[in-house]
Design a protein around this motif. Structure first.
Motif, mmCIF file in Angstrom:
data_model
loop_
_atom_site.group_PDB
_atom_site.id
_atom_site.type_symbol
_atom_site.label_atom_id
_atom_site.label_comp_id
_atom_site.label_asym_id
_atom_site.label_seq_id
_atom_site.Cartn_x
_atom_site.Cartn_y
_atom_site.Cartn_z
ATOM 1 N N UNK A 327 -9.518 24.946 -63.439
ATOM 2 C CA UNK A 327 -11.019 23.925 -63.459
ATOM 3 C C UNK A 327 -10.692 22.220 -63.045
ATOM 4 N N UNK A 328 -10.315 23.003 -64.655
ATOM 5 C CA UNK A 328 -9.853 20.848 -65.136
ATOM 6 C C UNK A 328 -9.612 20.181 -64.161
ATOM 7 N N UNK A 329 -8.081 21.207 -63.430
ATOM 8 C CA UNK A 329 -6.883 19.940 -63.245
ATOM 9 C C UNK A 329 -7.660 19.483 -62.031
ATOM 10 N N UNK A 330 -8.544 20.849 -61.424
ATOM 11 C CA UNK A 330 -9.031 20.652 -59.600
ATOM 12 C C UNK A 330 -9.897 19.438 -59.952
ATOM 13 N N UNK A 331 -10.485 19.324 -60.199
ATOM 14 C CA UNK A 331 -11.612 18.116 -61.024
ATOM 15 C C UNK A 331 -11.187 16.982 -60.739
ATOM 16 N N UNK A 332 -9.960 16.729 -61.654
ATOM 17 C CA UNK A 332 -8.973 15.872 -62.096
ATOM 18 C C UNK A 332 -8.598 14.978 -60.794
ATOM 19 N N UNK A 333 -7.768 16.234 -59.933
ATOM 20 C CA UNK A 333 -7.199 15.701 -58.561
ATOM 21 C C UNK A 333 -8.277 15.810 -57.456
ATOM 22 N N UNK A 334 -9.088 16.238 -57.234
ATOM 23 C CA UNK A 334 -10.118 15.860 -56.574
ATOM 24 C C UNK A 334 -10.808 13.954 -56.627
ATOM 25 N N UNK A 335 -11.006 13.883 -58.064
ATOM 26 C CA UNK A 335 -11.575 12.692 -58.086
ATOM 27 C C UNK A 335 -10.437 11.765 -57.980
ATOM 28 N N UNK A 336 -9.307 11.495 -58.919
ATOM 29 C CA UNK A 336 -7.948 10.709 -57.984
ATOM 30 C C UNK A 336 -7.809 10.784 -56.606
ATOM 31 N N UNK A 337 -7.854 11.705 -55.947
ATOM 32 C CA UNK A 337 -8.310 11.756 -54.352
ATOM 33 C C UNK A 337 -8.694 10.439 -53.381
ATOM 34 N N UNK A 338 -10.255 10.382 -53.873
ATOM 35 C CA UNK A 338 -11.461 10.213 -53.805
ATOM 36 C C UNK A 338 -11.015 8.594 -53.926
ATOM 37 N N UNK A 339 -10.788 8.230 -55.238
ATOM 38 C CA UNK A 339 -10.319 6.605 -56.161
ATOM 39 C C UNK A 339 -9.269 6.379 -55.377
ATOM 40 N N UNK A 340 -8.096 6.791 -54.872
ATOM 41 C CA UNK A 340 -7.052 6.339 -54.501
ATOM 42 C C UNK A 340 -7.802 6.169 -53.039
ATOM 43 N N UNK A 341 -8.083 6.945 -52.148
ATOM 44 C CA UNK A 341 -8.918 6.237 -51.018
ATOM 45 C C UNK A 341 -9.461 4.716 -50.510
ATOM 46 N N UNK A 342 -10.921 5.027 -52.054
ATOM 47 C CA UNK A 342 -12.161 3.989 -51.667
ATOM 48 C C UNK A 342 -11.282 2.589 -51.682
ATOM 49 N N UNK A 343 -10.416 2.781 -53.435
ATOM 50 C CA UNK A 343 -10.014 1.529 -53.478
ATOM 51 C C UNK A 343 -8.253 1.451 -53.996
ATOM 52 N N UNK A 344 -7.852 1.827 -52.654
ATOM 53 C CA UNK A 344 -6.469 1.635 -53.103
ATOM 54 C C UNK A 344 -5.998 0.199 -53.880
ATOM 55 N N UNK A 345 -6.145 -1.153 -53.320
ATOM 56 C CA UNK A 345 -5.943 -2.174 -53.573
ATOM 57 C C UNK A 345 -6.094 -2.577 -55.423
ATOM 58 N N UNK A 346 -6.670 -1.783 -55.771
ATOM 59 C CA UNK A 346 -7.301 -2.262 -57.134
ATOM 60 C C UNK A 346 -5.680 -1.474 -57.501
ATOM 61 N N UNK A 347 -5.609 0.012 -57.092
ATOM 62 C CA UNK A 347 -4.313 0.431 -58.066
ATOM 63 C C UNK A 347 -2.720 -0.832 -57.849
ATOM 64 N N UNK A 348 -2.794 -1.338 -56.828
ATOM 65 C CA UNK A 348 -1.440 -1.697 -56.569
ATOM 66 C C UNK A 348 -1.731 -3.286 -57.531
ATOM 67 N N UNK A 349 -2.917 -3.917 -56.870
ATOM 68 C CA UNK A 349 -2.841 -5.428 -58.115
ATOM 69 C C UNK A 349 -2.895 -5.035 -60.044
ATOM 70 N N UNK A 350 -2.381 -3.908 -60.054
ATOM 71 C CA UNK A 350 -2.250 -3.576 -61.250
ATOM 72 C C UNK A 350 -0.972 -4.075 -61.315
#
Length: 459
Positions: A327-350
């Motif tokens: 359950x914990x792994x699924x909640x995290x992986x779904x949240x990560x997927x959503x963030x990557x698709x909503x704010x991809x530039x934010x991750x690259x700018x790091x």
């Protein structure tokens, strides 16, 4: 059995999992800072749009070598630590100590061999890892220094797992915190103040890892540890180390094939997209590694619970621990997927603020991590197989995702798409989807059978 007021054999499993996992997640994230901080500083070496970008790509092509070092540490750590936990669950602490001592000797021997191999041959292999004539100078400069610290990396990563497996997750967290904080302080001093560039980044890393290694050995030789590193256990015995190596092959393949996969990705992307595609892949790999750390932290936090109770023949507690982990792994992986698709530039700018690389990397990231939402199933099931000591199945699943699926797809998919760089990036989510489906089906049947057998033995 109590470890720092943590009872692995009783109490609410969910609370216990997060008590163990939170320090472990912190450790995993901070441990990645060794390489990520290097890349962040290197990517901003002035001028960032020329020297910084090329230096970042040069260090990126060293990743296969760095991954090999980590993979050999995982071979010993993830092969021996679960078996030591299982023995403790059976009440045989002396055998736990013998496993740890044997594995420590293997780590030292492997470190010496790897150091010699990297010093002699790695620079010649860098062009195959994706280094071009513009970036190979930076890659060689970084690798020549980094390879000298192989033994410190091996001891820190390999032996820290035996601290975690006892339930001392706060101590294991301090291991990586000490090194990462020191690395963060030394990086700007060596890179910018002393003007050492990428060599300074590598030097800061190995000094920091050396301090962490000393911390680990001091604890395992001290009075607080449950499994003590003893001289009489240092001589490797085949009956002890071979089962550990068999179980460790799965995490070893998972990490070592990252090197091979990096070669496949970089060579294909260099062919179809040039240096900017390889640079984007460096950023994507960094993001993926950093983002996956909490998942690995969760599974490492669950490993002592699952292994200990499996050894104690408490099948229901093993089931409860796995379900909580899933359950914990699924909640995290779904949240990560959503963030990557909503704010991809934010991750690259790091990692780099060059507009062309940011735009290209954001586009590639959404493709590359397209199936991340279900990856929690893969890692929860596969790591539970390891915690149960199931070497054969965990090995097959590791080979399936990386070697049987991903590597062929990198070369097959470009034949079916006009945009061939898109096809190369697409290989990752396609392989993930197929691997998750296979893993889920196998786990359902094998886990039920294992728990049935465990209950029969307990009865």
């Amino acid at each position: 059995m109590t470890r720092n007021n943590v009872d692995l054999g009783s109490g609410p499993v969910g609370k216990l999992l997060f008590t163990l996992a939170l320090p472990t997640i912190t450790s995993q994230i901070v441990n990645m800072l060794y390489n990520l901080v290097d890349r962040i500083y290197i990517g901003h070496m002035p001028p960032a749009d020329t020297v910084g970008k090329l230096a970042l790509t040069g260090v990126g092509v060293c990743l296969p070598v760095i991954m090999i070092v980590s993979a050999f540490a995982a071979l010993i750590a993830m092969g021996g630590a679960p078996r030591a936990s299982i023995q403790e669950g059976r009440g045989n602490v002396r055998e736990s100590e013998r496993i740890m001592g044997n594995c420590f000797s293997l780590l030292v021997m492997l470190s010496l061999v790897l150091t010699v191999v990297f010093r002699l041959f790695a620079p010649m292999l860098l062009p195959f890892f994706g280094a071009s004539e513009n970036t190979i100078g930076y890659a060689v400069s970084y690798l020549n220094i980094y390879s000298l610290g192989t033994i410190f990396v091996q001891i820190t990563l390999g032996m820290n797992a035996y601290i975690t497996a006892q339930g001392f997750t706060t101590i294991s967290m301090k291991t990586v915190l000490i090194g990462a904080i020191l690395n963060t302080i030394l990086d700007p001093i060596f890179i910018f103040a002393f003007g050492l560039g990428v060599q300074g980044a590598a030097l800061a890393t190995i000094i920091s890892q050396a301090v962490s290694a000393i911390w680990v050995l001091r604890f395992l030789l001290g009075p607080k540890t449950k499994w003590r590193l003893r001289k009489e256990n240092l001589r490797p015995q085949a009956k002890v180390v071979l089962p550990c190596l068999a179980l460790g092959l799965s995490p070893f393949i998972m990490q070592s094939t990252e090197s091979l996969i990096a070669v496949c990705f970089n060579s294909s992307l260099l062919k179809y997209g040039g240096d900017i595609a390889v640079g984007a892949m460096t950023v994507l790999t960094s993001i993926m590694q950093f983002a996956m750390m909490p998942l690995q932290g969760l599974t490492q936090g669950a490993q002592p619970i699952i292994s200990y109770n499996f050894g104690a023949r408490n099948a229901q507690r093993v089931r409860d621990a796995f379900r909580c982990l899933l359950r914990a792994c699924l909640v995290y992986s779904i949240t990560l997927w959503a963030l990557v698709h909503l704010f991809p530039e934010m991750f690259v700018l790091i990692f780099n603020d060059d507009p062309a690389l940011v735009q290209y990397g954001a586009w590639a990231l959404q493709i590359y991590m397209g199936a991340t939402c279900i990856f929690g199933i893969q890692i929860a099931c596969q790591q539970t197989f390891i915690a149960l000591g199931n070497a054969k199945t965990s090995l097959f699943l590791a080979v399936l995702r990386k070697i049987i699926l991903l590597i062929p797809l990198i070369y097959i998919l470009p034949n079916f798409f006009t945009d061939k760089t898109f096809a190369v990036f697409l290989a990752e989510p396609v392989a993930d989807l197929l691997a998750v489906c296979t893993t889920g089906v196998m786990f359902f049947f094998q886990f039920r059978r294992s728990m049935g057998e465990l209950e029969a033995k307990a009865a």
